[in-house]
Design a protein around this motif. Structure first.
Motif, mmCIF file in Angstrom:
data_model
loop_
_atom_site.group_PDB
_atom_site.id
_atom_site.type_symbol
_atom_site.label_atom_id
_atom_site.label_comp_id
_atom_site.label_asym_id
_atom_site.label_seq_id
_atom_site.Cartn_x
_atom_site.Cartn_y
_atom_site.Cartn_z
ATOM 1 N N ASP A 417 0.865 -1.182 0.000
ATOM 2 C CA ASP A 417 0.000 0.000 0.000
ATOM 3 C C ASP A 417 0.895 1.224 0.000
ATOM 4 O OD1 ASP A 417 -1.692 2.117 0.474
ATOM 5 O OD2 ASP A 417 -2.972 1.023 1.870
ATOM 6 N N PRO A 418 0.954 1.965 -1.125
ATOM 7 C CA PRO A 418 1.871 3.113 -1.206
ATOM 8 C C PRO A 418 1.551 4.220 -0.216
ATOM 9 C CG PRO A 418 0.361 3.065 -3.090
ATOM 10 C CD PRO A 418 0.179 1.769 -2.364
ATOM 11 N N GLU A 419 0.337 4.200 0.341
ATOM 12 C CA GLU A 419 -0.047 5.238 1.293
ATOM 13 C C GLU A 419 0.337 4.887 2.728
ATOM 14 O OE1 GLU A 419 -1.109 8.125 0.184
ATOM 15 O OE2 GLU A 419 -0.867 7.222 -1.800
ATOM 16 N N LYS A 420 0.930 3.705 2.899
ATOM 17 C CA LYS A 420 1.343 3.290 4.233
ATOM 18 C C LYS A 420 2.865 3.167 4.292
ATOM 19 C CE LYS A 420 -2.938 0.938 5.482
ATOM 20 N NZ LYS A 420 -3.563 -0.308 6.014
ATOM 21 N N MET A 430 12.605 1.705 9.187
ATOM 22 C CA MET A 430 11.377 2.216 8.585
ATOM 23 C C MET A 430 11.576 2.389 7.087
ATOM 24 S SD MET A 430 9.228 5.668 9.525
ATOM 25 C CE MET A 430 8.995 5.142 11.222
ATOM 26 N N SER A 431 10.519 2.128 6.325
ATOM 27 C CA SER A 431 10.595 2.316 4.877
ATOM 28 C C SER A 431 9.280 2.880 4.370
ATOM 29 C CB SER A 431 10.876 0.971 4.182
ATOM 30 O OG SER A 431 10.866 1.128 2.773
ATOM 31 N N ARG A 432 9.388 3.914 3.522
ATOM 32 C CA ARG A 432 8.214 4.494 2.870
ATOM 33 C C ARG A 432 8.378 4.363 1.359
ATOM 34 N NH1 ARG A 432 6.707 10.052 6.210
ATOM 35 N NH2 ARG A 432 5.840 9.005 8.068
ATOM 36 N N ALA A 433 7.265 4.252 0.689
ATOM 37 C CA ALA A 433 7.305 4.072 -0.765
ATOM 38 C C ALA A 433 7.883 5.311 -1.444
ATOM 39 C CB ALA A 433 5.910 3.779 -1.295
ATOM 40 N N ALA A 434 8.803 5.073 -2.371
ATOM 41 C CA ALA A 434 9.390 6.143 -3.178
ATOM 42 C C ALA A 434 9.578 5.618 -4.590
ATOM 43 C CB ALA A 434 10.722 6.606 -2.591
ATOM 44 N N GLU A 435 9.119 6.391 -5.557
ATOM 45 C CA GLU A 435 9.210 5.991 -6.956
ATOM 46 C C GLU A 435 8.586 4.608 -7.182
ATOM 47 O OE1 GLU A 435 13.238 6.334 -8.208
ATOM 48 O OE2 GLU A 435 13.322 8.500 -7.875
ATOM 49 N N GLY A 436 7.464 4.394 -6.504
ATOM 50 C CA GLY A 436 6.689 3.191 -6.749
ATOM 51 C C GLY A 436 7.169 1.923 -6.076
#
Length: 488
Positions: A417-420, A430-436
């Motif tokens: 889920d790119p919004e999570k 921690m990791s957040r979505a970047a460039e898909g």
């Protein structure tokens, strides 16, 4: 720590203990080698001879239940409790199923062990050898029971067991007598189940009578050199769970050192999900009373056992199945199969591995997805394992870097889920979505369990509190300075 504290977080709440057995974490306890709690039953004890009884007993095990509970253990399997031939500290040379092994204590003391375990919300199973007995067993010399024994004296595997008598498991009278003995002990002591060591030496149908008569107990069968399909046949016959013998050696090979191919274990785990009746209850072990210690494999590879055990146990605690630990693995006990591997438990050793086990045990207890979730491999290459566990609305990503270098793995954001965000629960990564895509980076011989969670926001309340503290501190310094100047 301060940057982490600047963001709000969602605590993972622990569930109440479930009645489901796949929620358990099992500890195999060799009674004689664990703890001596009652010296009055030390008749055969000789602490100068490692091949003799060392004094461990039911009371000693009861005295150490708190230690096991703190380590996250929820069920114990204790050594066979029946009368044994002299010197058989391990309990497998049964001479009479109707009598207790006095070296371990009385039936009343076993009842007390079970009672205390239940007060601590722990379960107790007894190892029940039902396929081979001592050459001195009462049935061997009984002329009316000639058909009960297929061999009165046969060399055994492992060799340290010496010669034993082989029971005729196709004989219905043998089966009934064994079931009677198991039923009687359970009624008298309140135990929760049995672990049938060497269960695969008998045909699956042999265990059906046990399952029918002992339907209120949890019955585990020990498998040796069988496939998942063969193991499933024992479940179909009535056993509630079996040990995954097909996985034991591949697990040891994968984690004894670094950079080992890891596809074999992954494929076997997938196979388990396909063919086993109760795949989440399948018991995963690395070593046992009959094997070399897993630590020996690590030593032979010139590897530090602490790191090796951490990687292996993380894998066992986070993949589908029920993890089981052989006593003293938490202190990296070493030794070849037999007396050498059955050393006394040392409760005063280095706590680093014990503390790590506590940490992953808490996560397994708190996160239903680790105990009940689906299993989806994401990445597997030469020791770098990434997989997804999902249960209801809980999604976890487990990453284990069992290699000698830092590893980087990307996961398409649309698969999660790119919004999570992926929030690390072991080391705080921690990791957040970047460039898909999500990117996971792990140092060598490190692991992380990520929870897919709502993105954290800035915690303004915390920042306000911190500002207040700093301002108060500055005012305090100013007042001290001003007072000092006035005094001068």
């Amino acid at each position: 720590m301060i940057p982490l504290l600047l963001f709000s977080s969602h605590a993972v709440m622990a569930e109440e203990k479930s009645e489901e057995w796949h929620d358990e974490t099992i500890y195999f306890l060799m009674t004689d080698r664990f703890m001596n709690g009652d010296h009055s039953n030390d008749e055969q004890v000789n602490n100068g001879d490692p091949a003799a009884y060392q004094g461990g007993d039911f009371k000693g095990a009861a005295d150490q239940l708190d230690y096991l509970q703190e380590m996250g253990i929820t069920s114990i399997v204790i050594s066979p409790v029946f009368e044994n031939e002299p010197g058989a500290y391990h309990g497998y040379k049964v001479t009479d199923y109707s009598k207790m092994n006095e070296q371990f204590g009385t039936k009343k003391e076993l009842q007390q062990l079970v009672k205390k375990a239940h007060e601590l919300n722990m379960r107790v199973l007894v190892d029940f050898p039902a396929t081979r007995v001592s050459t001195e067993h009462v049935w061997v010399s009984d002329p009316e029971k000639d058909g009960w024994i297929t061999s009165k004296s046969s060399p055994q595997e492992p060799a340290w067991l010496g010669n034993m008598a082989e029971l005729n498991t196709s004989n219905k009278d043998v089966q009934k007598s064994l079931v009677d003995a198991a039923d009687s002990l359970a009624d008298d002591t309140g135990i929760d189940g049995y672990f049938f060591s060497d269960a695969s030496r008998a045909e699956p149908a042999f265990w059906t009578a046990f399952a029918e008569r002992l339907s209120d107990l949890h019955l585990i069968g020990e498998m040796k050199d069988v496939t998942p399909e063969e193991g499933a046949a024992y479940e179909e016959a009535g056993l509630d769970a079996v040990t995954a013998s097909w996985l034991q050696q591949p697990l040891r090979e994968q984690f004894a050192t670094i950079d080992r191919p890891s596809d074999a274990v992954k494929e076997l785990l997938v196979k388990e999900q396909e063919v086993m009746k109760n795949p989440l209850s399948t018991i995963h072990v690395t070593d046992s009373v009959f094997t070399d210690r897993f630590t020996l494999d690590m030593a032979n590879e010139n590897m530090f056992p602490g790191a090796r055990w951490k990687m292996a146990l993380t894998y066992m605690y986070t993949t589908p199945g029920t993890p089981a630990i052989f006593y003293a693995s938490e202190i990296a006990q070493n030794g070849e199969s037999g007396i050498d591997s059955h050393g006394l438990m040392n409760f005063r050793t280095d706590q680093e591995l014990v503390d790590y086990i506590k940490q992953i045990a808490v996560l397994r207890s708190d996160l239903p997805a680790l105990r009940r979730g689906t299993y989806e491999p994401i990445h597997e290459k030469d020791g770098m394992s990434v997989f997804k566990r999902q249960y209801e609305d809980e999604t976890l990503i487990v990453a284990i870097n069992n290699t000698g270098e830092t590893q980087k793995v990307t996961i398409p954001a649309e698969d999660l889920d790119p919004e999570k965000e992926l929030r690390g629960l072991l080391a705080g990564d921690m990791s957040r979505a970047a460039e898909g895509e999500f990117t996971i980076i792990l140092d060598r011989e490190e692991a992380e369990i990520y929870a897919l969670a709502e993105k954290t926001g800035i915690n303004y309340a915390f920042i306000g509190a911190m500002v207040t503290v700093y301002v108060t501190f500055i005012i305090f310094l100013y007042l001290v300075w001003k007072r000092g100047k006035r005094a001068a």
